[in-house]
Design a protein around this motif. Structure first.
Motif, mmCIF file in Angstrom:
data_model
loop_
_atom_site.group_PDB
_atom_site.id
_atom_site.type_symbol
_atom_site.label_atom_id
_atom_site.label_comp_id
_atom_site.label_asym_id
_atom_site.label_seq_id
_atom_site.Cartn_x
_atom_site.Cartn_y
_atom_site.Cartn_z
ATOM 1 N N GLY A 271 4.840 -17.273 -45.381
ATOM 2 C CA GLY A 271 4.739 -18.325 -46.382
ATOM 3 C C GLY A 271 6.095 -18.779 -46.877
ATOM 4 N N CYS A 272 6.985 -17.821 -47.073
ATOM 5 C CA CYS A 272 8.360 -18.113 -47.498
ATOM 6 C C CYS A 272 9.058 -19.010 -46.472
ATOM 7 C CB CYS A 272 9.098 -16.791 -47.668
ATOM 8 S SG CYS A 272 10.848 -16.908 -48.039
ATOM 9 N N ALA A 273 8.929 -18.674 -45.198
ATOM 10 C CA ALA A 273 9.553 -19.459 -44.135
ATOM 11 C C ALA A 273 8.898 -20.834 -44.014
ATOM 12 C CB ALA A 273 9.450 -18.702 -42.806
ATOM 13 N N GLN A 274 7.566 -20.890 -44.156
ATOM 14 C CA GLN A 274 6.865 -22.172 -44.073
ATOM 15 C C GLN A 274 7.314 -23.102 -45.193
ATOM 16 O OE1 GLN A 274 4.426 -23.130 -41.587
ATOM 17 N NE2 GLN A 274 5.088 -25.069 -42.506
ATOM 18 N N ARG A 275 7.510 -22.548 -46.388
ATOM 19 C CA ARG A 275 7.998 -23.369 -47.510
ATOM 20 C C ARG A 275 9.382 -23.910 -47.189
ATOM 21 N NH1 ARG A 275 8.078 -23.174 -53.298
ATOM 22 N NH2 ARG A 275 8.302 -25.360 -53.937
ATOM 23 N N ALA A 276 10.230 -23.092 -46.591
ATOM 24 C CA ALA A 276 11.571 -23.541 -46.221
ATOM 25 C C ALA A 276 11.495 -24.687 -45.222
ATOM 26 C CB ALA A 276 12.372 -22.378 -45.640
ATOM 27 N N LEU A 277 10.584 -24.576 -44.257
ATOM 28 C CA LEU A 277 10.414 -25.654 -43.286
ATOM 29 C C LEU A 277 9.870 -26.912 -43.954
ATOM 30 C CD1 LEU A 277 10.367 -26.847 -40.461
ATOM 31 C CD2 LEU A 277 8.173 -25.688 -40.064
ATOM 32 N N ASP A 278 8.892 -26.756 -44.836
ATOM 33 C CA ASP A 278 8.324 -27.916 -45.525
ATOM 34 C C ASP A 278 9.394 -28.652 -46.333
ATOM 35 O OD1 ASP A 278 5.878 -27.225 -44.474
ATOM 36 O OD2 ASP A 278 5.122 -26.304 -46.311
ATOM 37 N N LEU A 279 10.220 -27.909 -47.042
ATOM 38 C CA LEU A 279 11.303 -28.528 -47.812
ATOM 39 C C LEU A 279 12.280 -29.249 -46.888
ATOM 40 C CD1 LEU A 279 12.034 -25.666 -50.387
ATOM 41 C CD2 LEU A 279 10.932 -27.861 -50.858
ATOM 42 N N THR A 280 12.539 -28.646 -45.737
ATOM 43 C CA THR A 280 13.459 -29.241 -44.774
ATOM 44 C C THR A 280 12.906 -30.548 -44.215
ATOM 45 O OG1 THR A 280 14.304 -27.055 -44.180
ATOM 46 C CG2 THR A 280 14.687 -28.836 -42.605
ATOM 47 N N LEU A 281 11.615 -30.568 -43.900
ATOM 48 C CA LEU A 281 10.999 -31.783 -43.360
ATOM 49 C C LEU A 281 11.090 -32.944 -44.350
ATOM 50 C CD1 LEU A 281 7.839 -30.186 -41.690
ATOM 51 C CD2 LEU A 281 9.882 -31.080 -40.536
ATOM 52 N N ALA A 282 10.993 -32.646 -45.636
ATOM 53 C CA ALA A 282 11.150 -33.694 -46.642
ATOM 54 C C ALA A 282 12.618 -34.098 -46.779
ATOM 55 C CB ALA A 282 10.608 -33.207 -47.985
#
Length: 404
Positions: A271-282
């Motif tokens: 979940g921590c890594a997925q949040r990092a990816l989501d923030l990056t995509l934005a």
């Protein structure tokens, strides 16, 4: 093999996601600022207590507890709990809202599995209700605690009491003002067989001789208001009935505790890594360099693709481990549990590091969760056993099985 979440899991995911969208994400920055500004550094903010009550009212409480502990938990399997734990891991302090945060989860599992009726009444029920918090005192500064048989803290029987002497550090949870009880691992018999020397014992925080020396930082983060403490035990006396199961059972209890604990860490790290990816995509669509959005740069695209692949690989491996634990038990699933403990923290470190790089200076600042996420991921490469120990044990098991 079915790669889709079950209907039950999807229902829980929708319920938890809606709760977080409504109550958690909107106050994420406010919570961090409140913790940073409050005068009592280790006091749980009122807003956390409000969130806990909302979670209780919504039936999102003790989600980690399997069906044998009903009605205190949701009665989910490891596989059903995995995506929920991952969802909580998107905000590093979020699991506490649902009474699903370490070290309380591990301590509750230990007390539920190994505790006497009296121990459960005194400590498990208040933990299940969220009335108190707890800590687990295992790691020591003067020995390599990755090998639990090295533990030197002494637990000595004197009549109807045990006397405890030793020094622990990185005792997670012990700084928090709501921490009422410690589970302490130490040696009761240095002459016994190597894995029968250790015992675990319940020690109330207010017991005379228990001294919290200082908070320990993890890569500069003190994790307020929970914290990790250095604790000294100086002739600490507790009733003999505080021993868990009996003398010599400490190593076995630790192994029973760490299986679920390890996979929960891995779930949260995904979940921590997925949040990092989501923030990056934005971020890559909002930020422009050299006349075009970051998303148009080939190197950035390659990083994003790599981040996605790493998360998906770790997620699938973790789900398989959860399924194996459900089907065959933790002991049979030991190899794949070791595998995810090697893979998931390293994956999270790499993904968060890429996210920081793409965010630039902002990624290192307090304006995103990324630097704290990296510190968490890097720390878990040591917590519950460092990578090297898991690799050594996994390889040993694989060689033995191949030549059996």
């Amino acid at each position: 093999m079915d790669f889709e979440y079950s209907d039950i899991t999807n229902q829980w995911m929708e319920k938890l996601s809606a709760f977080m969208d409504t109550h958690v994400y909107p106050i994420e920055k406010d919570y961090i600022q409140t913790v940073a500004q409050q005068t009592q550094r280790w006091q749980t903010p009122d807003m956390m207590q409000d969130l806990k009550q909302k979670a209780k009212d919504a039936g999102l409480w003790n989600l980690f507890l399997p069906k044998e502990y009903l009605p205190h938990g949701a009665g989910l399997t490891n596989l059903e709990y995995a995506p929920l734990c991952e969802m909580m891991g998107r905000i590093h302090w979020c699991a506490e809202i649902f009474n699903c945060s370490a070290p309380d989860t591990g301590n509750m599992e230990v007390l539920a599995k190994y505790g006497s009726d009296e121990q459960k009444a005194s400590w498990l029920l208040p933990l299940l209700n969220g009335d108190i918090r707890s800590a687990f005192a295992m790691t020591e500064p003067d020995v390599a605690s990755s090998d639990a048989t090295n533990i030197q803290t002494q637990i000595r029987r004197e009549g109807n009491q045990y006397v405890i002497n030793g020094r622990k550090w990185y005792t997670s949870g012990a700084m928090n003002r709501d921490c009422n009880v410690l589970i302490v691992m130490g040696k009761t018999d240095s002459d016994a067989e190597r894995h029968r020397q250790q015992s675990q014992i319940i020690v109330p925080m207010e017991t005379q001789g228990v001294t919290v020396v200082r908070p320990m930082s993890a890569m500069g983060y003190f994790d307020e208001p929970v914290g990790h403490a250095e604790v000294v035990f100086d002739d600490v006396r507790v009733p003999a009935e505080n021993i868990l199961v009996g003398e010599g059972e400490g190593f076995a209890i630790a192994q029973g505790r760490l299986g679920p604990g390890r996979i929960h860490h891995c779930m949260r790290l995904i979940g921590c890594a997925q949040r990092a990816l989501d923030l990056t995509l934005a971020r890559v669509e909002k930020r422009t360099t050299f006349g075009q959005p970051l998303s148009k740069h080939q190197s950035v695209r390659e990083s994003i693709a790599s981040m996605y692949c790493k998360i998906e690989q770790a997620r699938l491996l973790t789900l398989k481990a959860a399924d194996q634990m459900d089907r065959y038990g933790n002991k049979v699933a030991k190899n794949i549990i070791a595998a995810i403990k090697i893979v998931a923290p390293k994956m999270a470190c790499e993904v968060v590091d890429e996210a920081i790089q793409i965010h630039g200076a902002m990624g290192t600042s307090q304006d995103t969760c990324l630097s704290a996420a990296y510190a968490y991921a890097r720390t878990v490469r040591l917590a519950d056993g460092p990578d090297q120990v898991h690799m050594m044990q996994l390889a040993r098991n694989l060689v033995a099985e191949a030549n059996d």
